[in-house]
Design a protein around this motif. Structure first.
Motif, PDB file in Angstrom:
ATOM      1  N   ILE A  50       0.826  -1.203  -0.014  1.00  0.00           N
ATOM      2  CA  ILE A  50       0.240   0.172  -0.140  1.00  0.00           C
ATOM      3  C   ILE A  50       0.816   1.131  -0.018  1.00  0.00           C
ATOM      4  O   ILE A  50       1.848   1.455   0.968  1.00  0.00           O
ATOM      5  N   ILE A  51       0.602   1.958  -0.984  1.00  0.00           N
ATOM      6  CA  ILE A  51       1.515   3.301  -1.126  1.00  0.00           C
ATOM      7  C   ILE A  51       0.432   4.187  -1.246  1.00  0.00           C
ATOM      8  O   ILE A  51      -0.561   4.375  -1.815  1.00  0.00           O
ATOM      9  N   ILE A  52       0.926   5.458  -0.385  1.00  0.00           N
ATOM     10  CA  ILE A  52      -0.241   6.553  -0.495  1.00  0.00           C
ATOM     11  C   ILE A  52       1.001   8.026  -0.959  1.00  0.00           C
ATOM     12  O   ILE A  52       2.046   8.132  -0.506  1.00  0.00           O
ATOM     13  N   GLN A  53       0.327   8.358  -1.878  1.00  0.00           N
ATOM     14  CA  GLN A  53       1.082   9.969  -2.549  1.00  0.00           C
ATOM     15  C   GLN A  53       0.403  11.095  -2.177  1.00  0.00           C
ATOM     16  O   GLN A  53      -1.063  11.156  -2.100  1.00  0.00           O
ATOM     17  N   ILE A  54       1.046  11.982  -1.374  1.00  0.00           N
ATOM     18  CA  ILE A  54       0.471  13.328  -1.200  1.00  0.00           C
ATOM     19  C   ILE A  54       1.604  14.163  -1.936  1.00  0.00           C
ATOM     20  O   ILE A  54       2.356  13.794  -2.403  1.00  0.00           O
ATOM     21  N   THR A  55       0.879  15.364  -1.968  1.00  0.00           N
ATOM     22  CA  THR A  55       1.561  16.186  -2.834  1.00  0.00           C
ATOM     23  C   THR A  55       1.263  17.828  -2.689  1.00  0.00           C
ATOM     24  O   THR A  55       0.020  18.030  -2.402  1.00  0.00           O
ATOM     25  N   ASP A  56       2.105  18.691  -2.929  1.00  0.00           N
ATOM     26  CA  ASP A  56       1.887  20.238  -2.982  1.00  0.00           C
ATOM     27  C   ASP A  56       1.099  20.469  -1.723  1.00  0.00           C
ATOM     28  O   ASP A  56       0.221  21.212  -1.611  1.00  0.00           O
ATOM     29  N   THR A  57       1.997  20.557  -0.673  1.00  0.00           N
ATOM     30  CA  THR A  57       1.320  20.930   0.610  1.00  0.00           C
ATOM     31  C   THR A  57       1.350  22.339   0.790  1.00  0.00           C
ATOM     32  O   THR A  57       0.912  22.851   1.748  1.00  0.00           O
ATOM     33  N   ALA A  99      -3.716  18.210  -4.602  1.00  0.00           N
ATOM     34  CA  ALA A  99      -2.970  18.955  -3.578  1.00  0.00           C
ATOM     35  C   ALA A  99      -3.325  18.560  -2.284  1.00  0.00           C
ATOM     36  O   ALA A  99      -4.740  18.606  -2.124  1.00  0.00           O
ATOM     37  N   THR A 100      -2.952  18.812  -1.244  1.00  0.00           N
ATOM     38  CA  THR A 100      -3.285  18.815   0.230  1.00  0.00           C
ATOM     39  C   THR A 100      -3.656  20.328   0.205  1.00  0.00           C
ATOM     40  O   THR A 100      -4.498  20.638   1.181  1.00  0.00           O
ATOM     41  N   CYS A 101      -3.097  21.191  -0.308  1.00  0.00           N
ATOM     42  CA  CYS A 101      -3.276  22.729  -0.622  1.00  0.00           C
ATOM     43  C   CYS A 101      -4.540  22.923  -1.371  1.00  0.00           C
ATOM     44  O   CYS A 101      -5.426  22.214  -1.613  1.00  0.00           O
ATOM     45  N   VAL A 102      -4.592  24.192  -1.974  1.00  0.00           N
ATOM     46  CA  VAL A 102      -5.743  24.419  -2.916  1.00  0.00           C
ATOM     47  C   VAL A 102      -5.631  23.749  -4.359  1.00  0.00           C
ATOM     48  O   VAL A 102      -4.381  23.142  -4.490  1.00  0.00           O
ATOM     49  N   GLN A 103      -6.727  23.637  -4.997  1.00  0.00           N
ATOM     50  CA  GLN A 103      -6.785  22.970  -6.261  1.00  0.00           C
ATOM     51  C   GLN A 103      -6.901  23.816  -7.344  1.00  0.00           C
ATOM     52  O   GLN A 103      -7.299  25.096  -7.473  1.00  0.00           O
ATOM     53  N   PHE A 104      -6.269  23.467  -8.714  1.00  0.00           N
ATOM     54  CA  PHE A 104      -6.320  24.095  -9.929  1.00  0.00           C
ATOM     55  C   PHE A 104      -7.653  23.651 -10.721  1.00  0.00           C
ATOM     56  O   PHE A 104      -7.599  22.390 -10.606  1.00  0.00           O
ATOM     57  N   LYS A 105      -8.256  24.579 -11.234  1.00  0.00           N
ATOM     58  CA  LYS A 105      -9.340  24.315 -12.226  1.00  0.00           C
ATOM     59  C   LYS A 105      -8.901  23.500 -13.217  1.00  0.00           C
ATOM     60  O   LYS A 105      -7.919  24.171 -14.098  1.00  0.00           O
ATOM     61  N   PRO A 106      -9.338  22.473 -13.956  1.00  0.00           N
ATOM     62  CA  PRO A 106      -8.686  21.638 -14.683  1.00  0.00           C
ATOM     63  C   PRO A 106      -9.195  22.607 -16.192  1.00  0.00           C
ATOM     64  O   PRO A 106     -10.269  23.176 -16.235  1.00  0.00           O
ATOM     65  N   LEU A 107      -8.624  22.512 -17.268  1.00  0.00           N
ATOM     66  CA  LEU A 107      -8.792  22.732 -18.716  1.00  0.00           C
ATOM     67  C   LEU A 107      -9.073  24.206 -18.677  1.00  0.00           C
ATOM     68  O   LEU A 107     -10.154  24.936 -19.204  1.00  0.00           O
TER      69      LEU A 107
END
Length: 268
Positions: free
Chosen positions: A13-20, A215-223
């Motif tokens: 089991i692997i967990i990826q987090i990103t962009d804190t 991200a664990t922080c804010v999200q970017f709007k796709p497209l």
């Protein structure tokens, strides 16, 4: 809280987090949110869902205020969890202070039974764009040749393929062609995971799944042609790596989560 069906004990089991995007002080806000609180809420959620985790991988932009204190606070917090954790830098990180597991440009290799996870640095000090330096790619090729009996997952920060968002695609991995020229010679690479784009996506090339993660922080709007924030909740990626070389993956987001985001900013 619902959980996935318990995996075979031989599976990993692997967990990826990103962009804190952590600040120098835990109480400091950023675009009207508290990155530290978001980060801790994500960790609390994944620990409730997954009582056993073989490795947690942070794919960059660990810090927004990239000083030694920020990195030390992160490491102290993670060490208390009792989970093997690894991190690679993003464009907001300071390579002079970043806690690499192996000396840059030597990739970190995490061996987990029938699988290996190879961590690559795509960050270039002082630049937003990504680039994996030639010496690191040479190391990667050697590792892939040495581990033909393993199933491979690669991790980096920058997205190799366009997200169809003009503003962020200007800052993708700029030597993708050189990168995938190495990958195309190996059949045991199963996936490439990355951050940077603050959203969930999947792109398949040559049988390899290229996966971005919220991200664990804010999200970017796709497209989105211009910079735009999304109101989606923070999240993380779960990967179950199976003995037979297959894997399952799912993105989880925080439930009942609300935050007031500064929508007026034009980028960061």
């Amino acid at each position: 809280m619902p959980t996935l069906k318990p995996p075979n004990l031989q599976n990993k089991i692997i967990i990826q987090i990103t962009d804190t995007h952590l600040m120098d002080q835990p109480e400091t806000e950023f675009v009207q949110i508290n990155p530290e609180q978001n980060f801790h809420a994500v960790i609390d959620d994944l620990l409730q869902r997954f009582p056993h985790i073989d490795a947690l991988i942070h794919t960059g932009d660990l810090a927004q205020i990239a000083n030694p204190e920020t990195y030390t606070r992160y490491q102290n917090y993670m060490q208390k969890l009792g989970i093997p954790f690894f991190q690679i830098p993003g464009n907001h990180d300071d390579l002079a202070h970043f806690p690499f597991h192996t000396p840059d440009p030597i990739p970190t290799v995490i061996e987990l039974g029938e699988w290996s996870i190879i961590l690559l640095n795509s960050a270039v000090q002082g630049q937003t764009d990504g680039w994996i330096q030639t010496e690191q790619l040479q190391h990667l090729k050697q590792i892939l040749e040495q581990q033909l009996d393993k199933n491979i997952i690669l991790a980096c920060h920058h997205h190799p393929f366009a997200m169809k968002s003009h503003w962020i695609d200007q800052h993708k991995l700029k030597n993708t062609e050189e990168f995938i020229h190495i990958l195309e010679h190996f059949k045991h690479i199963k996936a490439v995971i990355y951050g940077h784009v603050h959203q969930d996506s999947k792109h398949v090339w040559n049988g390899i799944s290229f996966l971005s993660t919220p991200a664990t922080c804010v999200q970017f709007k796709p497209l989105s042609h211009n910079f735009a924030l999304d109101d989606m909740a923070p999240g993380y990626r779960y990967l179950q790596l199976k003995e037979n070389g297959e894997f399952e993956t799912e993105v989880f987001r925080l439930k009942n989560f609300s935050q007031k985001i500064m929508q007026e900013i034009s980028g960061y």
